[in-house]
Write an enzyme that holds these catalytic residues in place. Structure first.
Site, PDB file in Angstrom:
ATOM      1  N   GLU A  96     -13.522  36.407 101.667  1.00 16.20           N
ATOM      2  CA  GLU A  96     -13.665  35.237 100.790  1.00 16.20           C
ATOM      3  C   GLU A  96     -12.413  34.360 100.746  1.00 16.20           C
ATOM      4  O   GLU A  96     -12.499  33.146 100.559  1.00 16.20           O
ATOM      5  CB  GLU A  96     -14.025  35.658  99.362  1.00 16.20           C
ATOM      6  CG  GLU A  96     -15.451  36.142  99.189  1.00 16.20           C
ATOM      7  CD  GLU A  96     -15.606  37.639  99.415  1.00 16.20           C
ATOM      8  OE1 GLU A  96     -14.643  38.285  99.915  1.00 16.20           O
ATOM      9  OE2 GLU A  96     -16.680  38.174  99.095  1.00 16.20           O
ATOM     10  N   PHE A 139     -21.461  46.346  87.120  1.00 18.27           N
ATOM     11  CA  PHE A 139     -21.059  46.438  88.528  1.00 18.27           C
ATOM     12  C   PHE A 139     -20.674  45.042  89.037  1.00 18.27           C
ATOM     13  O   PHE A 139     -21.396  44.076  88.813  1.00 18.27           O
ATOM     14  CB  PHE A 139     -22.223  47.002  89.351  1.00 18.27           C
ATOM     15  CG  PHE A 139     -21.921  47.057  90.824  1.00 18.27           C
ATOM     16  CD1 PHE A 139     -20.918  47.881  91.308  1.00 18.27           C
ATOM     17  CD2 PHE A 139     -22.623  46.271  91.725  1.00 18.27           C
ATOM     18  CE1 PHE A 139     -20.629  47.931  92.667  1.00 18.27           C
ATOM     19  CE2 PHE A 139     -22.343  46.307  93.079  1.00 18.27           C
ATOM     20  CZ  PHE A 139     -21.340  47.138  93.549  1.00 18.27           C
ATOM     21  N   GLN A 140     -19.551  44.974  89.701  1.00 21.95           N
ATOM     22  CA  GLN A 140     -19.002  43.722  90.236  1.00 21.95           C
ATOM     23  C   GLN A 140     -18.825  42.649  89.170  1.00 21.95           C
ATOM     24  O   GLN A 140     -19.031  41.463  89.416  1.00 21.95           O
ATOM     25  CB  GLN A 140     -19.856  43.202  91.404  1.00 21.95           C
ATOM     26  CG  GLN A 140     -19.783  44.124  92.622  1.00 21.95           C
ATOM     27  CD  GLN A 140     -20.279  43.514  93.906  1.00 21.95           C
ATOM     28  OE1 GLN A 140     -21.190  42.699  93.915  1.00 21.95           O
ATOM     29  NE2 GLN A 140     -19.676  43.902  95.030  1.00 21.95           N
ATOM     30  N   LYS A 195     -26.237  35.469  87.390  1.00 20.90           N
ATOM     31  CA  LYS A 195     -27.389  35.646  88.287  1.00 20.90           C
ATOM     32  C   LYS A 195     -28.698  35.207  87.626  1.00 20.90           C
ATOM     33  O   LYS A 195     -29.527  34.539  88.259  1.00 20.90           O
ATOM     34  CB  LYS A 195     -27.483  37.112  88.717  1.00 20.90           C
ATOM     35  CG  LYS A 195     -28.551  37.341  89.768  1.00 20.90           C
ATOM     36  CD  LYS A 195     -28.483  38.734  90.375  1.00 20.90           C
ATOM     37  CE  LYS A 195     -29.504  38.851  91.501  1.00 20.90           C
ATOM     38  NZ  LYS A 195     -29.439  40.162  92.166  1.00 20.90           N
ATOM     39  N   MET A 245      11.337  34.557 108.328  1.00 17.24           N
ATOM     40  CA  MET A 245      12.067  33.909 107.246  1.00 17.24           C
ATOM     41  C   MET A 245      12.730  34.938 106.333  1.00 17.24           C
ATOM     42  O   MET A 245      13.834  34.727 105.853  1.00 17.24           O
ATOM     43  CB  MET A 245      11.127  32.990 106.447  1.00 17.24           C
ATOM     44  CG  MET A 245      11.839  32.041 105.509  1.00 17.24           C
ATOM     45  SD  MET A 245      13.049  30.983 106.352  1.00 17.24           S
ATOM     46  CE  MET A 245      12.066  29.525 106.683  1.00 17.24           C
TER      47      MET A 245
END
Lengths: 569, 163
Positions: free
Chosen positions: A50, A112-113, A162, A478
């Site tokens: 993502e 969940f999630q 949802k 760096m």
């Protein structure tokens, strides 16, 4: 018309003329993905992580004048997106991120999630929304696009549970947005602009310093005209590269920590400094007390009032859209009876040319070992200076910024504010999708590229012929540079052992990989890569491990306290 | 310097955390923060007591204005204004302390709003100094519990913070 929440989401994106959505499906966004599946206008780019979806959408926005759009699921989908969102926020990139959320009834139940996406993203978005009713989706998305692209742009997140995406509601996409709490100023104050012009014309040692705001407001053309007319020196910050043509003689190079000697000296010793869409950040002016110690009048044009007088006191603040204000300034200049102090300006240019003659960007090339600066110079030549160049973060980013001369805006895509390693390849993906026929190259390092290396797979699926120029020095360059200069050469965890064979890795993903070891092969490899118009080519340049980025202003030091090369140490 | 900032913000969920998050993220002080809906239920009004140099206060008001939900921001301490805070203080009130506590409440124009055989709840309003003075004036060992609302403030006369 009655539609489901999910269908409304997609209809809204169509209304906003969104070509591409970058995303990754999951449980909470299944209905939205189902609605996406049943239409063809909005195309979806399936990334492999993502974070890359957000970066790619961000680059799509950076390289065009549109709003980037990404779609992620709840929980880990949203947390993976956070780095991308923060990156876009720090560079003021207009984006709309749609995230799925667990069903309304499950919110707060540790489902969940489930994460508090609105809470987690609050400090790194321009604004965010949790939609609790399908009837509110259309107006919320309309607001999101409006907020993202107006005023100081930024990412806006819309979190949709949802069940809300499954509900049905009457669909109507509003034509316009009225928000009593949000009315950004566009036109600059006339009196202030007049004052600014007077100061500029009377200046003996004027300097113009422009940043990302010029790019974001599409003000490169009016800026260039104005600066040419005034005949004054100009510098573009890392975020502002391409705002003024880098090959023009009035351009002094980039300012700041790794800026040119002439740009930094001119910033410091100017008597009138015109700052346009820039924010005097620590990487540009170094120690603000040191900078303020030299007296000068500062004019600051910015759309965001909070950027003005934040780190440096400003004498003439002008709040407004950079493009509008510059155009107004140009109009007033045409009508002005004020005479410019051309004699002083000529003397000032002589001083600047003397600083220029130090040739601070020179480096010792080699026949034996590849110098990174040489690779970027050749990249510029081979692409005719007309490519979209993305970078990751570190030494290679600075070399790309220093040695690729950007003559046009929106050609240089990098993470300037947040400094996010891993943006390079997803940025190239976004730029290539926005400009299918353009040359797109990602200048990266072996450490940064591995932070989103999985996107080689996305590039294969969507046939994105980007060219990856890996400046491979086997070090976190760096970090190594700072350890060499400020930590007694103790290279704590900056050496990377067990690197993959990048050429083979690229081949494993179905691309072309070329390892380049000798300076003599650099140009040929680049030409070969760009001649393959339909292929992603991964060029793995084995470069000098000890090369450092110069000039350098150490953190906390003043702009004039530069290390010009290793000999200065 | 101490400043009292009043603002109107859309009365939506998360509005308070946008403001408090801004203060913590940028390292600004919050001495007190009060919030409640106004006569227009879609708007909340906050009073924030903060401190900082002029530069910091300028940044605070600019950053607050930048929040998308914030409708108006005024530093009411820049000119004449009125501040009030409410305190409820529960004290032990037995024997000779009972009479003494009643007397002190009267002196400070407080009201006893609840009494049991061993305690009082005293309601007191005023500016911060007055409430502090009351606490200083009574025997602190008798204090069982205190709760203060934080400052609410309003500009005087024509200075009106309204949509």
């Amino acid at each position: 018309m009655v539609l489901t929440g999910a269908e409304i989401v997609i209809r809204c994106l169509q209304e906003e003329k969104v070509d591409y959505v970058f995303g990754y499906p999951g449980g909470a966004v299944l209905f939205i993905y189902d609605a996406l599946f049943q239409q063809e206008k909005v195309r979806h780019i399936l990334v492999r992580h993502e974070q890359a979806a957000i970066h790619a959408a961000d680059a799509y926005a950076r390289s065009t004048e549109t709003v980037g759009v990404a779609l992620v699921t709840s929980g880990p989908g949203a947390t993976n997106a956070v780095t991308g969102i923060a990156t876009a926020y720090c560079d003021s990139i207009p984006m709309v991120i749609i995230s799925g959320q667990v069903p309304t009834a499950a919110i707060g139940q540790d489902a969940f999630q489930e994460v508090d996406t609105v809470g987690i993203t609050r400090p790194c978005v321009k604004h965010n929304f949790l939609v609790k009713d399908a009837a509110d989706i259309a107006s919320t998305i309309k607001k999101a696009f409006h907020l993202a692209k107006t005023g100081r742009p930024g990412p806006v997140l819309v979190d949709i549970p949802k069940d809300v995406s499954a509900q049905s509601a009457e669909y109507h996409y509003p034509k316009s947005v009225e928000m009593r709490s949000y009315n950004p100023v566009v036109k600059g104050h006339q009196g202030q602009i007049k004052k600014a012009l007077k100061l500029l014309l009377e200046a003996k040692r004027p300097m113009i310093y422009t940043g990302g705001g010029v790019i974001l407001s599409d003000a490169a053309a009016p800026l260039t005209q104005l600066v040419r007319k005034l005949g004054m020196p100009i510098t573009n910050t890392l975020m502002g590269l391409g705002g003024y043509p880098a090959t023009d003689k009035q351009y002094l190079g980039m300012p700041g920590m790794h800026g040119t000697y002439e740009a930094n000296m001119s910033m410091h010793f100017s008597d009138v400094l015109l700052a346009v869409g820039a924010r005097f950040d620590d990487r540009v002016i170094g120690d603000p007390a040191h900078f303020a110690a030299e007296p000068r009048k500062i004019i600051h044009i910015d759309i965001d009032p909070s950027s003005i007088s934040k780190r440096v006191k400003v004498d003439v603040p002008i709040v407004g859209d950079v493009k509008e204000v510059l155009e107004e300034l140009a109009r007033l200049l045409d009508d002005s009876k004020h005479e410019q102090d051309t004699a002083s300006l000529a003397t000032w240019w002589r001083q600047i040319d003397e600083w220029r003659s130090r040739d601070c960007m020179k480096y010792k090339n080699s026949d034996e070992i590849i110098k990174p600066q040489y690779v970027v110079e050749k990249l510029w030549e081979v692409t005719g200076g007309d490519a979209f160049i993305t970078s990751d973060v570190g030494q290679h980013q600075m070399w790309a910024a220093q040695y690729y001369k950007f003559d046009k805006p929106r050609r240089w895509l990098n993470s300037g504010g947040l400094g996010t390693m891993g943006v390079g390849m997803p940025y190239a993906m976004g730029a290539q999708l926005a400009h299918p026929d353009a040359q797109v190259a990602c200048v990266t390092g072996e450490a940064s590229i591995q932070m989103n290396i999985q996107e080689l797979s996305t590039c294969k699926q969507f046939r994105l012929p980007i060219k990856i120029c890996n400046l491979n020095n086997r070090y976190l360059g760096m970090v190594r540079q700072w350890q060499e200069l400020f930590h007694g050469g103790r290279y704590s965890e900056s050496y990377m052992d067990s690197l993959p064979d990048f050429a083979k890795l690229a081949e494993a993903y179905g691309h072309i990989g070329i390892r380049v070891d000798r300076p003599a092969d650099v140009e040929g490899a680049l030409r070969e890569a760009f001649s393959r118009k339909n292929d992603l080519v991964f060029l793995d340049f084995q470069i000098d491990q000890t090369e450092n980025v110069y000039p350098m202003v150490q953190g906390g030091k003043g702009l004039t306290e530069m290390i010009l090369s290793a000999e200065d140490l | 310097m101490r400043h009292v900032i009043a603002l109107l913000i859309e009365n939506e969920s998360g509005a308070l955390s946008r403001v408090s998050g801004l203060f913590s993220a940028r390292g600004y002080n919050i001495e007190s923060l009060t919030v409640a809906p106004t006569e227009d239920a879609s708007l909340s009004r906050m009073t924030i007591v903060t401190s900082g140099s002029d530069d910091i206060i300028e940044q605070i008001t600019k950053q607050l204005n930048k929040l998308v939900d914030v409708v108006k921001v005024v530093d009411i301490s820049e000119s004449a204004h009125v501040e009030r805070e409410l305190m409820l203080i529960k004290v032990r009130a037995t024997g000779k302390d009972r009479e003494e506590m009643k007397r002190m409440a009267d002196i400070f124009r407080g009201r006893i709003i609840d009494a049991t055989d061993s305690s009082y709840i005293i309601e007191l309003t005023g500016n911060q100094t007055k409430l502090d003075s009351f606490i200083g004036a009574i025997d602190t060992t008798l204090i069982l519990e205190t709760v203060r609302s934080g400052i609410v403030g309003i500009g005087r006369g024509d200075r009106i913070l309204k949509l």
